[in-house]
Design a protein around this motif. Structure first.
Motif, PDB file in Angstrom:
ATOM      1  N   GLU A   1       0.863  -1.180   0.000  1.00 20.11           N
ATOM      2  CA  GLU A   1       0.000   0.000   0.000  1.00 20.11           C
ATOM      3  C   GLU A   1       0.895   1.225   0.000  1.00 20.11           C
ATOM      4  O   GLU A   1       1.767   1.368   0.866  1.00 20.11           O
ATOM      5  CB  GLU A   1      -0.914   0.023   1.213  1.00 20.11           C
ATOM      6  CG  GLU A   1      -1.900   1.193   1.180  1.00 20.11           C
ATOM      7  CD  GLU A   1      -2.991   1.094   2.240  1.00 20.11           C
ATOM      8  OE1 GLU A   1      -3.713   2.082   2.429  1.00 20.11           O
ATOM      9  OE2 GLU A   1      -3.099   0.020   2.873  1.00 20.11           O
TER      10      GLU A   1
ATOM     11  N   LYS B   1      -3.482  10.693  -1.048  1.00 19.23           N
ATOM     12  CA  LYS B   1      -4.218   9.502  -1.445  1.00 19.23           C
ATOM     13  C   LYS B   1      -3.329   8.272  -1.306  1.00 19.23           C
ATOM     14  O   LYS B   1      -2.114   8.343  -1.433  1.00 19.23           O
ATOM     15  CB  LYS B   1      -4.693   9.617  -2.899  1.00 19.23           C
ATOM     16  CG  LYS B   1      -5.704  10.734  -3.134  1.00 19.23           C
ATOM     17  CD  LYS B   1      -6.121  10.766  -4.594  1.00 19.23           C
ATOM     18  CE  LYS B   1      -7.149  11.873  -4.859  1.00 19.23           C
ATOM     19  NZ  LYS B   1      -7.529  11.931  -6.294  1.00 19.23           N
TER      20      LYS B   1
ATOM     21  N   PHE C   1      -2.937   4.025  -2.515  1.00 23.76           N
ATOM     22  CA  PHE C   1      -3.374   3.044  -3.502  1.00 23.76           C
ATOM     23  C   PHE C   1      -2.669   1.723  -3.223  1.00 23.76           C
ATOM     24  O   PHE C   1      -1.632   1.671  -2.569  1.00 23.76           O
ATOM     25  CB  PHE C   1      -3.112   3.527  -4.936  1.00 23.76           C
ATOM     26  CG  PHE C   1      -1.668   3.824  -5.245  1.00 23.76           C
ATOM     27  CD1 PHE C   1      -0.834   2.866  -5.805  1.00 23.76           C
ATOM     28  CD2 PHE C   1      -1.139   5.076  -4.978  1.00 23.76           C
ATOM     29  CE1 PHE C   1       0.484   3.140  -6.085  1.00 23.76           C
ATOM     30  CE2 PHE C   1       0.190   5.368  -5.256  1.00 23.76           C
ATOM     31  CZ  PHE C   1       1.007   4.392  -5.818  1.00 23.76           C
TER      32      PHE C   1
ATOM     33  N   ASN D   1      -5.092  -1.079  -7.291  1.00 26.01           N
ATOM     34  CA  ASN D   1      -6.404  -0.765  -6.733  1.00 26.01           C
ATOM     35  C   ASN D   1      -7.478  -1.755  -7.187  1.00 26.01           C
ATOM     36  O   ASN D   1      -8.607  -1.382  -7.503  1.00 26.01           O
ATOM     37  CB  ASN D   1      -6.823   0.665  -7.086  1.00 26.01           C
ATOM     38  CG  ASN D   1      -6.129   1.693  -6.214  1.00 26.01           C
ATOM     39  OD1 ASN D   1      -5.752   1.417  -5.076  1.00 26.01           O
ATOM     40  ND2 ASN D   1      -5.948   2.887  -6.748  1.00 26.01           N
TER      41      ASN D   1
END
Length: 375
Positions: free
Chosen positions: A73, A81, A83, A101
């Motif tokens: 991750e 953000k 992903f 994702n």
């Protein structure tokens, strides 16, 4: 950019691993064969979909297992953000799956764009004395991450090169048939050269500036340094189509194309003499370190991306002073750095030096198991 956590299953001698990797600097120490390089290999897989240790990815799967899974991750601090990236490899059918994702990636270049990863191994310090392939990959990694159209141009050129080589190997081809491919081949080759040349000019400027600002020793190298990029043609100022046409007989005999971007190379000279002849091993390491730091600086300036840097066995080629310099400069440029170290005392020293200024974690690796030593 940074990895906040990783999870590996059946990666060489790492049967199962889940690790919080949110720190800026992560130090891993342990004996040879303990799994340190395998851990870096797993991180590398997340950004490249390939291994830096072997061309055959099945070798990265644990001996008694059929499938390896690497998960990570990542967090883009600027965008706020996160992903997820997953890469798996099944020996049965030699199947590699890549997901970002939850969605299947169409090409491995999507990984490279999502998670920029730069690796430094003991082999990296053979940059000057080694073959041209490593030097070309160095330039193309940089161009790929700052010029979005480069990937498309490179892919189109690569298809043409493979097709041209297929025709040459057949041994039964006319010049007129070959020339139908050559116009496009030269056009894409020239475009690749323009991208590379522009990037290399910027790199060279930053490199020389970096050398002159660092120390008296490196300043002297910078004053005498000449670093050039040849584009893979015999003469830069001669029409490439004419050169390609004149090489047809030789190409047919050899069964492959002898001119083009795949023959490009970097030449490094100091005072007009090849660097390997006049620089000590230590000076070469210093110069190569500044090359990679200059590449990170371009990435920061042009994209504001912060790459992940993997350094395998940092003590193999650099003394303690140069280790500190390299890590300091990389951290200053915003990189998240994973470092493997053979010696525990060396790892303790680096932890003590960096922990007050940068979030640093230290781990012990033994028989594929990773244990946190310091937060």
């Amino acid at each position: 950019m940074g990895l906040s956590r990783i999870a590996f299953t059946n990666l060489r001698n790492i049967s199962s691993l889940k690790l919080d990797t949110s720190a800026r600097l992560l130090l891993f120490h342990g004996n040879n064969g303990s799994g340190k390089s395998s851990l870096l290999e797993g991180v590398y897989l997340l950004g490249r979909g390939a291994s830096f240790r072997t061309k055959e990815l099945d070798y990265a799967v644990s001996h008694l297992s059929d499938e390896m899974v690497c998960f990570g991750e990542a967090v883009n601090e600027d965008a706020g953000k996160s992903f997820r990236i997953g890469v798996s490899r099944q020996k049965t059918g030699k199947l590699t799956r890549v997901r970002i994702n939850g969605e299947s990636a169409r090409t491995l270049s999507e990984l490279a764009a999502a998670l920029p990863i730069l690796i430094v191994t003991p082999d990296t310090f053979g940059f000057i004395n080694g073959g041209p392939g490593e030097r070309r990959r160095f330039v193309d990694w940089g161009v790929f991450h700052v010029e979005h159209q480069f990937k498309v141009v490179w892919q189109n050129w690569r298809k043409l090169l493979l097709q041209r080589n297929k025709l040459l190997k057949s041994g039964n081809i006319s010049r007129s048939e070959l020339s139908a491919w050559d116009n496009q081949y030269v056009a894409y080759s020239d475009e690749i050269s323009r991208y590379r040349d522009a990037y290399f000019a910027e790199l060279k400027e930053i490199l020389i500036e970096s050398l002159k600002e660092s120390s008296e020793q490196t300043r002297d190298i910078g004053d005498k340094l000449t670093i050039t990029l040849s584009n893979g043609w015999y003469q830069n100022d001669v029409n490439h189509m004419e050169q390609l046409a004149s090489s047809v007989e030789s190409d047919v005999k050899k069964g492959f194309t002898t001119l083009g971007p795949h023959r490009a190379d970097i030449k490094v000279k100091v005072g007009g003499v090849h660097a390997k002849e006049v620089l000590s091993r230590g000076q070469q390491k210093t110069l190569i370190t500044h090359l990679y730091l200059s590449q990170l600086e371009i990435l920061r300036r042009r994209t504001n991306q912060r790459p992940i840097v993997l350094i395998d066995d940092v003590g193999a080629e650099l003394d303690t002073g140069n280790q500190v310099t390299l890590l300091t400069r990389m951290l200053e440029k915003g990189a998240q750095v994973f470092v493997t170290v053979l010696d525990k005392q060396q790892s303790e020293y680096l932890f003590g030096h960096f922990n007050q200024e940068y979030d640093t974690q230290m781990f012990h690796v033994e028989q594929g198991a990773v244990t946190k030593v310091h937060n």
